[in-house]
Motif scaffolding. Sequence first.
Motif, PDB file in Angstrom:
ATOM      1  N   UNK A 131       0.838  -1.207   0.000  1.00 34.14           N
ATOM      2  CA  UNK A 131       0.000   0.000   0.000  1.00 34.14           C
ATOM      3  C   UNK A 131       0.862   1.240   0.000  1.00 34.14           C
ATOM      4  N   UNK A 132       1.896   1.274   0.834  1.00 30.92           N
ATOM      5  CA  UNK A 132       2.783   2.433   0.879  1.00 30.92           C
ATOM      6  C   UNK A 132       3.431   2.675  -0.482  1.00 30.92           C
ATOM      7  N   UNK A 133       3.851   1.613  -1.146  1.00 31.87           N
ATOM      8  CA  UNK A 133       4.487   1.746  -2.451  1.00 31.87           C
ATOM      9  C   UNK A 133       3.500   2.236  -3.503  1.00 31.87           C
ATOM     10  N   UNK A 134       2.270   1.705  -3.468  1.00 33.26           N
ATOM     11  CA  UNK A 134       1.261   2.134  -4.429  1.00 33.26           C
ATOM     12  C   UNK A 134       0.915   3.606  -4.241  1.00 33.26           C
ATOM     13  N   UNK A 135       0.741   4.021  -2.982  1.00 34.96           N
ATOM     14  CA  UNK A 135       0.415   5.417  -2.709  1.00 34.96           C
ATOM     15  C   UNK A 135       1.557   6.342  -3.146  1.00 34.96           C
ATOM     16  N   UNK A 136       2.785   5.932  -2.856  1.00 38.80           N
ATOM     17  CA  UNK A 136       3.937   6.752  -3.225  1.00 38.80           C
ATOM     18  C   UNK A 136       4.005   6.950  -4.732  1.00 38.80           C
ATOM     19  N   UNK A 192      -8.715  11.007   1.352  1.00 37.74           N
ATOM     20  CA  UNK A 192      -8.281   9.975   0.401  1.00 37.74           C
ATOM     21  C   UNK A 192      -7.909   8.687   1.106  1.00 37.74           C
ATOM     22  N   UNK A 193      -7.329   8.782   2.300  1.00 43.16           N
ATOM     23  CA  UNK A 193      -6.986   7.571   3.045  1.00 43.16           C
ATOM     24  C   UNK A 193      -8.221   6.912   3.636  1.00 43.16           C
ATOM     25  N   UNK A 242     -10.789   6.279   2.073  1.00 46.45           N
ATOM     26  CA  UNK A 242     -11.220   5.292   1.091  1.00 46.45           C
ATOM     27  C   UNK A 242     -10.416   4.014   1.153  1.00 46.45           C
ATOM     28  N   UNK A 243      -9.156   4.121   1.599  1.00 43.24           N
ATOM     29  CA  UNK A 243      -8.305   2.936   1.752  1.00 43.24           C
ATOM     30  C   UNK A 243      -8.630   2.204   3.042  1.00 43.24           C
ATOM     31  N   UNK A 244      -8.828   2.978   4.109  1.00 45.31           N
ATOM     32  CA  UNK A 244      -9.084   2.404   5.434  1.00 45.31           C
ATOM     33  C   UNK A 244     -10.441   2.887   5.954  1.00 45.31           C
ATOM     34  N   UNK A 245     -11.551   2.311   5.503  1.00 47.16           N
ATOM     35  CA  UNK A 245     -12.848   2.681   6.076  1.00 47.16           C
ATOM     36  C   UNK A 245     -12.837   2.473   7.593  1.00 47.16           C
ATOM     37  N   UNK A 246     -13.648   3.216   8.295  1.00 46.71           N
ATOM     38  CA  UNK A 246     -13.600   3.213   9.756  1.00 46.71           C
ATOM     39  C   UNK A 246     -13.816   1.827  10.361  1.00 46.71           C
ATOM     40  N   UNK A 247     -14.570   0.968   9.672  1.00 49.56           N
ATOM     41  CA  UNK A 247     -14.885  -0.358  10.211  1.00 49.56           C
ATOM     42  C   UNK A 247     -13.868  -1.428   9.808  1.00 49.56           C
ATOM     43  N   UNK A 248     -12.815  -1.048   9.064  1.00 52.87           N
ATOM     44  CA  UNK A 248     -11.950  -2.058   8.439  1.00 52.87           C
ATOM     45  C   UNK A 248     -10.684  -2.376   9.229  1.00 52.87           C
ATOM     46  N   UNK A 305       1.439  13.098   3.298  1.00 52.84           N
ATOM     47  CA  UNK A 305       0.399  12.088   3.078  1.00 52.84           C
ATOM     48  C   UNK A 305       0.923  10.700   3.444  1.00 52.84           C
ATOM     49  N   UNK A 306       2.143  10.391   3.044  1.00 52.79           N
ATOM     50  CA  UNK A 306       2.722   9.090   3.370  1.00 52.79           C
ATOM     51  C   UNK A 306       2.940   8.944   4.873  1.00 52.79           C
ATOM     52  N   UNK A 307       3.252  10.041   5.548  1.00 55.95           N
ATOM     53  CA  UNK A 307       3.390   9.995   7.005  1.00 55.95           C
ATOM     54  C   UNK A 307       2.046   9.673   7.657  1.00 55.95           C
ATOM     55  N   UNK A 308       0.972  10.248   7.120  1.00 55.05           N
ATOM     56  CA  UNK A 308      -0.361   9.932   7.635  1.00 55.05           C
ATOM     57  C   UNK A 308      -0.717   8.470   7.376  1.00 55.05           C
TER      58      UNK A 308
END
Length: 343
Positions: free
Chosen positions: A190-195, A234-235, A237-243, A210-213
């Motif tokens: 995930x970090x690599x894809x976001x970067x 934007x994050x 969408x990657x990490x919904x609150x219930x996930x 953003x990467x620090x967040x």
Amino acid sequence: MRRLFISLLTGLLLLPSGGWGAESIINQQVRITSRDGTSLAGTLTLPAGAKEKLPALVLLQGSGPTDRDGNQPPAMRTDLLRQVAEGLAEKGVATLRYDKRGLPANAASVPDDPAQYPEYFDWHRFVDDAYAAYAFLRAQPAVDPGKAGLFGHSEGGLIALDLASRLVDGEKPQVLILAATPGRPMDVIIREQLSFQLSKQVKPSERRLFLAENERAAKNIRATGQVPAKLPAALGGVYPSYSGRYWQALMQIDPVALAQRYRGPVMLLQGDADIQVSAERDALVLDGALQKREPDDHALVILPRTSHNLKPLQSDKDPGLEGEVDPGVISRISTWLLARLGP
């Protein structure tokens, strides 16, 4: 979560097709019941006219709200798993694919209370769903239960590895086919894809923030199983609150260790133009791990100028979503598979 209901076809749908001595393939719409009672809509694809019990694969899709065909309506349409299913049917291989829990075809099983989402969408529930599909497939009259395996695309490959590690002898899949499957922990991916995405969209200073967040979110999830509050939109969408529980379990998976633990034949499929999972940093890592097994029976297939969704690139700007799968995918899979399971 908004609950959507759609009517489902039942019975048989015949589609014209050639190959394997048959005039058509059969797509049968089915329902699979998972361990927690969730009902999953699926498609069993068979070669018409088969006179003997068939080798078979469960097809497991990648991450996100991806349906049985490999699509995320309305924006992303790849038809990857549908093309694989119908191509393999022409070669004499049965397949089963299904919509993920939470998708519209399975909306009746989604809890009304959002407080139940963390359990409903936990990682182990998705592995349970894969097991339910695998057990369903092995029980079909047209299928030889001793010749059944798993095909996992991207995150689906991690589900296949996780499931295979949990099953006892006599239940274990006879083969694994891992397509564009991560060979490193998912938080690294995930970090690599976001970067990569951010490098094309924002200033370097904004990218670092953003990467620090993202790292803050991943660290909190790994430690507590909770998604932290006040993430960038934007994050979210990657990490919904219930996930949180889902991600915590997924981040703990070591693909190399699971690959080495599995003793059956493994095929690795990877496009060298994949910008989500790396041929060098993932496929070759898995390949190296599999070489250390005793006994070792595995194949590595690197497809030139081919995308994450196994589609040949038509230009440097082609995202590799549409069109037909690489011409070599079906023939390579079927040849390798039938050499180990027989026709």
